[in-house]
Write a protein that holds these residues in place. Structure first.
Motif, PDB file in Angstrom:
ATOM      1  N   ASP A  16      -3.428 -66.385 -15.987  1.00  0.00           N
ATOM      2  CA  ASP A  16      -2.782 -67.336 -15.087  1.00  0.00           C
ATOM      3  C   ASP A  16      -3.782 -68.092 -14.229  1.00  0.00           C
ATOM      4  O   ASP A  16      -3.514 -69.197 -13.762  1.00  0.00           O
ATOM      5  CB  ASP A  16      -1.767 -66.618 -14.198  1.00  0.00           C
ATOM      6  N   LYS A  17      -4.987 -67.504 -14.039  1.00  0.00           N
ATOM      7  CA  LYS A  17      -6.023 -68.162 -13.238  1.00  0.00           C
ATOM      8  C   LYS A  17      -7.162 -68.718 -14.083  1.00  0.00           C
ATOM      9  O   LYS A  17      -8.010 -69.454 -13.592  1.00  0.00           O
ATOM     10  CB  LYS A  17      -6.578 -67.190 -12.194  1.00  0.00           C
ATOM     11  N   GLY A  18      -7.185 -68.337 -15.363  1.00  0.00           N
ATOM     12  CA  GLY A  18      -8.148 -68.933 -16.270  1.00  0.00           C
ATOM     13  C   GLY A  18      -9.565 -68.425 -16.142  1.00  0.00           C
ATOM     14  O   GLY A  18     -10.520 -69.174 -16.387  1.00  0.00           O
ATOM     15  N   PHE A  19      -9.749 -67.150 -15.789  1.00  0.00           N
ATOM     16  CA  PHE A  19     -11.101 -66.617 -15.754  1.00  0.00           C
ATOM     17  C   PHE A  19     -11.092 -65.123 -16.046  1.00  0.00           C
ATOM     18  O   PHE A  19     -10.050 -64.466 -16.006  1.00  0.00           O
ATOM     19  CB  PHE A  19     -11.788 -66.899 -14.412  1.00  0.00           C
ATOM     20  N   GLY A  20     -12.273 -64.583 -16.322  1.00  0.00           N
ATOM     21  CA  GLY A  20     -12.421 -63.161 -16.611  1.00  0.00           C
ATOM     22  C   GLY A  20     -13.885 -62.774 -16.603  1.00  0.00           C
ATOM     23  O   GLY A  20     -14.748 -63.541 -16.147  1.00  0.00           O
ATOM     24  N   PHE A  21     -14.179 -61.589 -17.144  1.00  0.00           N
ATOM     25  CA  PHE A  21     -15.548 -61.087 -17.136  1.00  0.00           C
ATOM     26  C   PHE A  21     -15.914 -60.506 -18.501  1.00  0.00           C
ATOM     27  O   PHE A  21     -15.099 -59.862 -19.165  1.00  0.00           O
ATOM     28  CB  PHE A  21     -15.719 -60.019 -16.054  1.00  0.00           C
ATOM     29  N   ILE A  22     -17.164 -60.762 -18.890  1.00  0.00           N
ATOM     30  CA  ILE A  22     -17.694 -60.285 -20.157  1.00  0.00           C
ATOM     31  C   ILE A  22     -18.645 -59.131 -19.889  1.00  0.00           C
ATOM     32  O   ILE A  22     -19.520 -59.218 -19.016  1.00  0.00           O
ATOM     33  CB  ILE A  22     -18.466 -61.401 -20.887  1.00  0.00           C
ATOM     34  N   SER A  23     -18.484 -58.039 -20.641  1.00  0.00           N
ATOM     35  CA  SER A  23     -19.438 -56.935 -20.588  1.00  0.00           C
ATOM     36  C   SER A  23     -20.504 -57.196 -21.644  1.00  0.00           C
ATOM     37  O   SER A  23     -20.243 -57.137 -22.847  1.00  0.00           O
ATOM     38  CB  SER A  23     -18.733 -55.605 -20.853  1.00  0.00           C
ATOM     39  N   ALA A 142       5.280 -79.144 -13.082  1.00  0.00           N
ATOM     40  CA  ALA A 142       4.549 -80.122 -13.884  1.00  0.00           C
ATOM     41  C   ALA A 142       3.046 -80.009 -13.637  1.00  0.00           C
ATOM     42  O   ALA A 142       2.242 -80.070 -14.577  1.00  0.00           O
ATOM     43  CB  ALA A 142       5.041 -81.532 -13.553  1.00  0.00           C
ATOM     44  N   ASP A 143       2.672 -79.815 -12.373  1.00  0.00           N
ATOM     45  CA  ASP A 143       1.250 -79.678 -12.035  1.00  0.00           C
ATOM     46  C   ASP A 143       0.669 -78.406 -12.636  1.00  0.00           C
ATOM     47  O   ASP A 143      -0.453 -78.407 -13.158  1.00  0.00           O
ATOM     48  CB  ASP A 143       1.095 -79.669 -10.518  1.00  0.00           C
ATOM     49  N   ASP A 144       1.445 -77.313 -12.593  1.00  0.00           N
ATOM     50  CA  ASP A 144       0.958 -76.043 -13.142  1.00  0.00           C
ATOM     51  C   ASP A 144       0.760 -76.125 -14.655  1.00  0.00           C
ATOM     52  O   ASP A 144      -0.217 -75.601 -15.191  1.00  0.00           O
ATOM     53  CB  ASP A 144       1.943 -74.920 -12.796  1.00  0.00           C
ATOM     54  N   LYS A 145       1.683 -76.791 -15.339  1.00  0.00           N
ATOM     55  CA  LYS A 145       1.524 -76.934 -16.789  1.00  0.00           C
ATOM     56  C   LYS A 145       0.309 -77.786 -17.124  1.00  0.00           C
ATOM     57  O   LYS A 145      -0.440 -77.487 -18.062  1.00  0.00           O
ATOM     58  CB  LYS A 145       2.781 -77.558 -17.404  1.00  0.00           C
ATOM     59  N   SER A 146       0.083 -78.841 -16.343  1.00  0.00           N
ATOM     60  CA  SER A 146      -1.091 -79.686 -16.550  1.00  0.00           C
ATOM     61  C   SER A 146      -2.373 -78.895 -16.326  1.00  0.00           C
ATOM     62  O   SER A 146      -3.335 -79.012 -17.093  1.00  0.00           O
ATOM     63  CB  SER A 146      -1.040 -80.884 -15.605  1.00  0.00           C
ATOM     64  N   ARG A 147      -2.381 -78.064 -15.295  1.00  0.00           N
ATOM     65  CA  ARG A 147      -3.553 -77.229 -15.010  1.00  0.00           C
ATOM     66  C   ARG A 147      -3.799 -76.224 -16.138  1.00  0.00           C
ATOM     67  O   ARG A 147      -4.948 -75.945 -16.496  1.00  0.00           O
ATOM     68  CB  ARG A 147      -3.350 -76.480 -13.687  1.00  0.00           C
ATOM     69  N   LYS A 149      -3.083 -76.569 -19.318  1.00  0.00           N
ATOM     70  CA  LYS A 149      -3.633 -77.268 -20.476  1.00  0.00           C
ATOM     71  C   LYS A 149      -5.109 -77.596 -20.282  1.00  0.00           C
ATOM     72  O   LYS A 149      -5.891 -77.595 -21.232  1.00  0.00           O
ATOM     73  CB  LYS A 149      -2.856 -78.554 -20.730  1.00  0.00           C
ATOM     74  N   GLN A 150      -5.502 -77.874 -19.034  1.00  0.00           N
ATOM     75  CA  GLN A 150      -6.872 -78.263 -18.743  1.00  0.00           C
ATOM     76  C   GLN A 150      -7.764 -77.071 -18.414  1.00  0.00           C
ATOM     77  O   GLN A 150      -8.963 -77.244 -18.195  1.00  0.00           O
ATOM     78  CB  GLN A 150      -6.890 -79.250 -17.573  1.00  0.00           C
ATOM     79  N   GLY A 151      -7.177 -75.872 -18.353  1.00  0.00           N
ATOM     80  CA  GLY A 151      -7.961 -74.681 -18.053  1.00  0.00           C
ATOM     81  C   GLY A 151      -8.379 -74.590 -16.602  1.00  0.00           C
ATOM     82  O   GLY A 151      -9.366 -73.948 -16.275  1.00  0.00           O
ATOM     83  N   ARG A 152      -7.623 -75.230 -15.699  1.00  0.00           N
ATOM     84  CA  ARG A 152      -7.956 -75.219 -14.284  1.00  0.00           C
ATOM     85  C   ARG A 152      -7.193 -74.108 -13.569  1.00  0.00           C
ATOM     86  O   ARG A 152      -6.369 -73.414 -14.145  1.00  0.00           O
ATOM     87  CB  ARG A 152      -7.620 -76.583 -13.665  1.00  0.00           C
ATOM     88  N   TRP A 153      -7.510 -73.926 -12.261  1.00  0.00           N
ATOM     89  CA  TRP A 153      -6.824 -72.926 -11.459  1.00  0.00           C
ATOM     90  C   TRP A 153      -5.332 -73.230 -11.434  1.00  0.00           C
ATOM     91  O   TRP A 153      -4.929 -74.359 -11.245  1.00  0.00           O
ATOM     92  CB  TRP A 153      -7.372 -72.907 -10.035  1.00  0.00           C
ATOM     93  N   ARG A 154      -4.525 -72.189 -11.590  1.00  0.00           N
ATOM     94  CA  ARG A 154      -3.088 -72.359 -11.721  1.00  0.00           C
ATOM     95  C   ARG A 154      -2.376 -72.244 -10.374  1.00  0.00           C
ATOM     96  O   ARG A 154      -2.897 -71.678  -9.414  1.00  0.00           O
ATOM     97  CB  ARG A 154      -2.536 -71.287 -12.659  1.00  0.00           C
ATOM     98  N   VAL A 155      -1.165 -72.791 -10.317  1.00  0.00           N
ATOM     99  CA  VAL A 155      -0.268 -72.573  -9.182  1.00  0.00           C
ATOM    100  C   VAL A 155       0.268 -71.152  -9.296  1.00  0.00           C
ATOM    101  O   VAL A 155       0.767 -70.759 -10.350  1.00  0.00           O
ATOM    102  CB  VAL A 155       0.894 -73.586  -9.182  1.00  0.00           C
TER     103      VAL A 155
END
Length: 224
Positions: A16-23, A142-147, A149-155
Protein backbone atom coordinates in the motif's frame (compact mmCIF):
# COMPACT_ATOMS: atom_id res chain seq x y z
CA UNK A 1 33.46 1.81 -13.84
CA UNK A 2 30.43 -0.36 -14.59
CA UNK A 3 27.91 -0.55 -11.68
CA UNK A 4 27.84 -3.91 -9.89
CA UNK A 5 24.60 -5.89 -10.20
CA UNK A 6 23.68 -7.34 -6.83
CA UNK A 7 21.07 -9.84 -5.74
CA UNK A 8 18.97 -10.43 -2.63
CA UNK A 9 15.62 -11.63 -1.32
CA UNK A 10 12.72 -9.31 -0.61
CA UNK A 11 11.98 -9.89 3.09
CA UNK A 12 9.57 -7.02 3.76
CA UNK A 13 7.10 -5.34 1.40
CA UNK A 14 4.34 -2.81 2.12
CA UNK A 15 2.33 -2.81 -1.08
CA UNK A 16 0.00 0.00 0.00
CA UNK A 17 3.01 2.31 0.50
CA UNK A 18 5.14 0.96 -2.32
CA UNK A 19 8.36 0.11 -0.51
CA UNK A 20 10.18 -2.72 1.25
CA UNK A 21 13.59 -4.12 2.14
CA UNK A 22 15.96 -6.54 0.45
CA UNK A 23 18.17 -8.94 2.40
CA UNK A 24 21.39 -8.90 0.41
CA UNK A 25 23.07 -12.21 -0.45
CA UNK A 26 26.43 -10.88 0.74
CA UNK A 27 25.09 -10.56 4.29
CA UNK A 28 25.37 -6.79 4.50
CA UNK A 29 22.66 -4.50 5.86
CA UNK A 30 19.17 -4.58 4.40
CA UNK A 31 18.69 -2.50 1.28
CA UNK A 32 15.74 -0.13 0.90
CA UNK A 33 13.62 -0.72 -2.23
CA UNK A 34 11.02 1.71 -3.58
CA UNK A 35 8.56 0.68 -6.27
CA UNK A 36 9.94 3.38 -8.59
CA UNK A 37 13.33 1.61 -8.61
CA UNK A 38 11.80 -1.44 -10.33
CA UNK A 39 11.65 -1.69 -14.08
CA UNK A 40 8.15 -2.33 -15.32
CA UNK A 41 7.11 -5.96 -14.92
CA UNK A 42 3.89 -7.89 -15.34
CA UNK A 43 3.25 -7.94 -11.58
CA UNK A 44 4.09 -6.13 -8.35
CA UNK A 45 6.81 -7.47 -6.03
CA UNK A 46 6.04 -9.92 -3.25
CA UNK A 47 7.88 -11.11 -0.14
CA UNK A 48 10.22 -13.93 -1.13
CA UNK A 49 11.03 -12.53 -4.59
CA UNK A 50 14.68 -12.48 -5.62
CA UNK A 51 15.56 -8.91 -6.59
CA UNK A 52 18.47 -7.99 -8.85
CA UNK A 53 19.56 -4.41 -8.30
CA UNK A 54 22.32 -1.83 -8.25
CA UNK A 55 23.10 -0.13 -4.94
CA UNK A 56 23.23 3.58 -4.34
CA UNK A 57 23.34 5.82 -1.28
CA UNK A 58 20.74 8.51 -0.62
CA UNK A 59 21.39 11.90 1.01
CA UNK A 60 20.83 10.38 4.47
CA UNK A 61 23.49 7.73 3.93
CA UNK A 62 20.97 4.92 3.54
CA UNK A 63 21.70 2.20 1.01
CA UNK A 64 18.88 1.82 -1.50
CA UNK A 65 18.28 -0.14 -4.67
CA UNK A 66 18.07 1.33 -8.15
CA UNK A 67 17.65 -0.14 -11.66
CA UNK A 68 16.09 -3.19 -10.03
CA UNK A 69 14.07 -6.05 -11.45
CA UNK A 70 12.50 -9.27 -10.17
CA UNK A 71 14.48 -12.35 -11.13
CA UNK A 72 12.51 -14.69 -13.36
CA UNK A 73 9.84 -12.12 -14.17
CA UNK A 74 9.78 -10.88 -17.72
CA UNK A 75 10.20 -7.14 -18.10
CA UNK A 76 7.09 -5.90 -19.81
CA UNK A 77 7.21 -2.28 -20.98
CA UNK A 78 3.87 -0.55 -21.05
CA UNK A 79 2.85 0.10 -24.67
CA UNK A 80 2.28 3.71 -25.56
CA UNK A 81 -1.35 4.27 -26.36
CA UNK A 82 -2.11 5.83 -29.70
CA UNK A 83 -3.91 9.17 -29.84
CA UNK A 84 -6.96 7.49 -31.39
CA UNK A 85 -7.12 4.98 -28.54
CA UNK A 86 -6.88 7.77 -25.96
CA UNK A 87 -9.62 9.70 -27.69
CA UNK A 88 -11.85 6.64 -27.82
CA UNK A 89 -11.35 5.95 -24.13
CA UNK A 90 -12.01 9.57 -23.22
CA UNK A 91 -15.48 9.56 -24.74
CA UNK A 92 -16.44 6.08 -23.58
CA UNK A 93 -19.45 6.24 -21.25
CA UNK A 94 -18.65 4.94 -17.77
CA UNK A 95 -21.91 5.34 -15.87
CA UNK A 96 -24.09 2.25 -16.16
CA UNK A 97 -27.82 2.18 -15.43
CA UNK A 98 -27.21 -0.44 -12.74
CA UNK A 99 -24.87 1.94 -10.92
CA UNK A 100 -27.48 4.70 -10.99
CA UNK A 101 -30.06 2.32 -9.53
CA UNK A 102 -27.67 1.16 -6.79
CA UNK A 103 -26.78 4.74 -5.83
CA UNK A 104 -30.45 5.74 -5.68
CA UNK A 105 -31.29 2.68 -3.60
CA UNK A 106 -28.49 3.23 -1.08
CA UNK A 107 -29.02 6.97 -0.80
CA UNK A 108 -32.84 6.93 -0.48
CA UNK A 109 -33.11 6.35 3.27
CA UNK A 110 -30.18 8.63 4.26
CA UNK A 111 -31.54 11.38 1.99
CA UNK A 112 -35.02 11.18 3.53
CA UNK A 113 -33.51 11.08 7.00
CA UNK A 114 -31.26 14.07 6.34
CA UNK A 115 -34.19 16.11 4.98
CA UNK A 116 -36.36 15.17 7.96
CA UNK A 117 -33.51 16.09 10.30
CA UNK A 118 -33.09 19.47 8.58
CA UNK A 119 -36.82 20.30 8.77
CA UNK A 120 -37.37 19.18 12.37
CA UNK A 121 -34.18 20.59 13.89
CA UNK A 122 -33.59 23.49 11.46
CA UNK A 123 -30.08 22.12 11.04
CA UNK A 124 -29.02 21.51 7.42
CA UNK A 125 -25.61 20.01 8.25
CA UNK A 126 -26.41 16.43 7.03
CA UNK A 127 -27.75 17.79 3.72
CA UNK A 128 -24.48 19.65 3.21
CA UNK A 129 -22.13 17.06 4.72
CA UNK A 130 -23.13 14.09 2.57
CA UNK A 131 -22.52 15.64 -0.88
CA UNK A 132 -19.38 17.53 0.22
CA UNK A 133 -17.76 14.51 1.87
CA UNK A 134 -18.79 12.23 -1.02
CA UNK A 135 -17.07 14.60 -3.46
CA UNK A 136 -13.92 14.71 -1.31
CA UNK A 137 -13.86 10.93 -0.84
CA UNK A 138 -14.31 10.27 -4.56
CA UNK A 139 -11.35 12.58 -5.21
CA UNK A 140 -9.21 10.72 -2.67
CA UNK A 141 -10.05 7.38 -4.31
CA UNK A 142 -9.08 8.74 -7.73
CA UNK A 143 -5.84 10.18 -6.34
CA UNK A 144 -5.00 6.92 -4.56
CA UNK A 145 -5.51 4.87 -7.71
CA UNK A 146 -3.32 7.28 -9.67
CA UNK A 147 -0.61 7.00 -7.01
CA UNK A 148 -0.83 3.19 -7.11
CA UNK A 149 -0.29 3.15 -10.88
CA UNK A 150 2.70 5.49 -10.59
CA UNK A 151 4.24 3.64 -7.63
CA UNK A 152 3.99 6.69 -5.37
CA UNK A 153 3.06 6.97 -1.69
CA UNK A 154 -0.55 5.90 -1.22
CA UNK A 155 -3.48 7.49 0.60
CA UNK A 156 -3.84 5.50 3.82
CA UNK A 157 -6.87 3.27 4.24
CA UNK A 158 -7.55 4.90 7.62
CA UNK A 159 -7.96 8.26 5.87
CA UNK A 160 -10.36 6.77 3.32
CA UNK A 161 -12.43 5.05 6.00
CA UNK A 162 -12.54 8.22 8.11
CA UNK A 163 -13.91 10.20 5.17
CA UNK A 164 -16.48 7.46 4.54
CA UNK A 165 -17.54 7.55 8.18
CA UNK A 166 -17.90 11.34 8.06
CA UNK A 167 -20.47 11.02 5.29
CA UNK A 168 -18.43 10.26 2.19
CA UNK A 169 -19.40 6.59 1.93
CA UNK A 170 -21.68 7.18 -1.07
CA UNK A 171 -18.86 8.87 -2.99
CA UNK A 172 -16.64 5.94 -2.03
CA UNK A 173 -19.22 3.48 -3.35
CA UNK A 174 -19.39 5.32 -6.69
CA UNK A 175 -15.57 5.43 -6.88
CA UNK A 176 -15.33 1.70 -6.20
CA UNK A 177 -17.73 0.95 -9.05
CA UNK A 178 -16.47 3.48 -11.61
CA UNK A 179 -12.73 3.36 -10.85
CA UNK A 180 -12.64 -0.31 -9.81
CA UNK A 181 -10.55 0.68 -6.81
CA UNK A 182 -10.66 -0.97 -3.36
CA UNK A 183 -13.55 -3.11 -4.57
CA UNK A 184 -11.84 -6.52 -4.40
CA UNK A 185 -9.97 -6.27 -1.08
CA UNK A 186 -12.12 -8.22 1.38
CA UNK A 187 -10.80 -6.67 4.60
CA UNK A 188 -11.37 -3.18 3.21
CA UNK A 189 -14.87 -4.01 1.99
CA UNK A 190 -15.88 -5.40 5.40
CA UNK A 191 -15.05 -2.12 7.13
CA UNK A 192 -16.63 -0.09 4.33
CA UNK A 193 -19.97 -1.91 4.53
CA UNK A 194 -19.98 -1.68 8.33
CA UNK A 195 -19.72 2.10 7.91
CA UNK A 196 -22.58 2.07 5.39
CA UNK A 197 -24.67 -0.04 7.78
CA UNK A 198 -24.02 2.41 10.64
CA UNK A 199 -25.29 5.33 8.57
CA UNK A 200 -28.38 3.50 7.30
CA UNK A 201 -29.20 2.18 10.79
CA UNK A 202 -28.91 5.69 12.21
CA UNK A 203 -31.45 7.13 9.76
CA UNK A 204 -33.69 4.08 10.05
CA UNK A 205 -33.85 4.63 13.80
CA UNK A 206 -34.34 8.37 13.34
CA UNK A 207 -37.30 7.96 11.00
CA UNK A 208 -39.10 4.85 12.26
CA UNK A 209 -38.05 3.86 15.80
CA UNK A 210 -38.27 7.14 17.69
CA UNK A 211 -34.50 7.37 18.07
CA UNK A 212 -34.57 4.44 20.49
CA UNK A 213 -31.18 3.07 19.49
CA UNK A 214 -29.63 6.52 19.24
CA UNK A 215 -30.69 7.36 22.79
CA UNK A 216 -29.50 3.97 24.02
CA UNK A 217 -26.11 4.52 22.40
CA UNK A 218 -25.82 8.03 23.85
CA UNK A 219 -26.68 6.73 27.34
CA UNK A 220 -24.00 4.03 27.09
CA UNK A 221 -21.44 6.60 25.94
CA UNK A 222 -22.32 9.00 28.76
CA UNK A 223 -21.97 6.25 31.36
CA UNK A 224 -18.61 5.25 29.95
Amino acid sequence: MKPVLRKGQLTKWKDDKGFGFISSNDGSQDVFLHITALKETNRRPQVGDVICYQATVDKNGRIQACNAFIEGVVIKPMPRASSSAIKKETFKPTVKPSLIFEVLFLSLLPSLGAMHFAFTTLNPIPLILYPVMSFITFGLYADDKSRAKQGRWRVSEKTLHFCELMGGWLGAFIAQRRLRHKSSKVSYQVIFWVIVAVHITFWLDWLFFGRRFINLFLSIVSRG
